[in-house]
Enzyme design. Structure first.
Site, mmCIF file in Angstrom:
data_model
loop_
_atom_site.group_PDB
_atom_site.id
_atom_site.type_symbol
_atom_site.label_atom_id
_atom_site.label_comp_id
_atom_site.label_asym_id
_atom_site.label_seq_id
_atom_site.Cartn_x
_atom_site.Cartn_y
_atom_site.Cartn_z
ATOM 1 N N VAL B 92 83.099 -16.787 22.345
ATOM 2 C CA VAL B 92 84.052 -17.635 21.656
ATOM 3 C C VAL B 92 85.434 -17.010 21.805
ATOM 4 O O VAL B 92 85.577 -15.793 21.659
ATOM 5 C CB VAL B 92 83.691 -17.743 20.157
ATOM 6 C CG1 VAL B 92 84.708 -18.595 19.416
ATOM 7 C CG2 VAL B 92 82.286 -18.300 19.985
ATOM 8 N N CYS B 93 86.422 -17.835 22.124
ATOM 9 C CA CYS B 93 87.826 -17.389 22.129
ATOM 10 C C CYS B 93 87.984 -16.192 23.090
ATOM 11 O O CYS B 93 87.514 -16.252 24.230
ATOM 12 C CB CYS B 93 88.229 -17.070 20.690
ATOM 13 S SG CYS B 93 89.988 -16.849 20.382
ATOM 14 N N THR B 94 88.612 -15.117 22.647
ATOM 15 C CA THR B 94 88.865 -13.984 23.540
ATOM 16 C C THR B 94 87.638 -13.089 23.729
ATOM 17 O O THR B 94 87.740 -12.037 24.377
ATOM 18 C CB THR B 94 90.036 -13.135 23.016
ATOM 19 O OG1 THR B 94 89.750 -12.733 21.676
ATOM 20 C CG2 THR B 94 91.340 -13.918 23.038
ATOM 21 N N THR B 112 88.624 -19.312 28.199
ATOM 22 C CA THR B 112 88.967 -18.559 26.990
ATOM 23 C C THR B 112 90.038 -19.327 26.224
ATOM 24 O O THR B 112 90.453 -20.416 26.639
ATOM 25 C CB THR B 112 89.461 -17.139 27.358
ATOM 26 O OG1 THR B 112 89.557 -16.348 26.177
ATOM 27 C CG2 THR B 112 90.818 -17.192 28.066
ATOM 28 N N SER B 145 86.642 -21.889 24.789
ATOM 29 C CA SER B 145 88.063 -21.720 24.523
ATOM 30 C C SER B 145 88.221 -21.258 23.058
ATOM 31 O O SER B 145 87.354 -20.535 22.562
ATOM 32 C CB SER B 145 88.742 -23.056 24.844
ATOM 33 O OG SER B 145 90.131 -22.939 24.805
#
Lengths: 196, 196
Positions: B92-94, B112, B145
């Protein structure tokens, strides 16, 4: 309730956030320490609800545990006292059942998760329960529907506290499609609470 | 990462869920115990990453802490070893920056958070970073992302594991408007990563 919390957490992490645009968060419970969730992962309560105070926003989570805690008279009493002192009180999902049992929603408009609507409504017969609403604002009380609706409500409350552009910026940061209209609610119909 | 976790947590709580439709969750970290977040509330790691194994899904969170942990060689090594044994790996995310540093995304498609895209991409020069995607699937690797996109990816992974109707039911239970198309991504454009 972490989705809604994430939105508040985003206030200070915006590019160009001013010093006045910050949020300090504390996790409260009847007793401090680890609190297991019905789904597994535990969180940590930083402090006891009874020993705290002076909050701008008191955010009450929902979930399975509310079915038990509505009958916890000591906790409900502490919650009611905290509501009196808080600038805003907000609930996510079945958290409004706890507020209803504390009596603070009596005579007010409120909502809750559409899959638990009957049970929550039974906890507050003097509350004007609104079946079709993403979230409901009545004075200082903000009550939301299911947990995702809590994210929309949190952004609405952030917009009230810090301005609409701050809410929109946090939504974009989290790549969240904000439903900014509290009346948007396809789930009431999907769950048979309003006519098809 | 609690929004995505909430979706997995919903699998067993559906009305009429079968015994085979259940999810057991563990929180892992380099060291067990409370783990503070950059936004305040702490969570509790049940076990050490190095001492665990046999996972169907290894879900890697993002957030501020990833900026530090990409340089934590012991942790990155443990993460890489866990990826080898897991049936699916999701970020998830970074969180994809951690996977990139572990080398497991080399030669693969991944994405990302759109507000941290340049930094994350710099952590994995041999990864084929996709700028416009809600999430990306490449073999057993699912990368999403920003955090809200992680909820859509989690539902996509649940649909892969348990079937599409289970994903749709969990979304409705959480009153979440599921973006089930991994290509849906207005945020790449909003952040100037693709042409306007």
């Amino acid at each position: 309730m972490y989705g809604p919390l994430k939105m508040f957490g985003g206030v200070a992490f915006r590019q160009g956030a001013r010093a006045s645009e910050r949020v300090e968060m504390s996790m409260l419970a009847q007793h401090p320490g680890p609190v297991p969730s019905s789904q597994g992962p535990a969180t940590v309560a930083d402090a006891a609800l009874a020993g705290s105070g002076g909050f701008d926003v008191l955010l009450v989570p929902g979930g399975r545990g509310t079915r038990r805690e509505v009958a916890n008279a000591a906790f409900i009493d502490q919650l009611g006292r905290q509501c009196a002192g808080a600038r805003f009180v907000a609930s996510v999902c079945t958290g409004s059942a706890l507020l209803a049992r504390a009596g603070v929603l009596d005579g007010r408009n409120a909502t809750t998760n559409k899959r638990a609507f009957g049970w929550v409504a039974s906890q507050g017969p003097a509350v004007n329960w609104i079946a079709e609403a993403r979230w409901v604002e009545d004075g200082k009380f903000f009550t939301s529907s299911g947990v995702s609706a809590g994210m929309d409500m949190a952004l609405g409350l952030i917009a009230r506290l810090f301005g609409g552009p701050v809410g929109a910026d946090i939504a974009q940061q989290a790549e969240y499609e904000w439903h900014a209209d509290p009346a948007w609610d396809p789930f009431a119909r999907l769950n048979g609470l309003v006519g098809r």
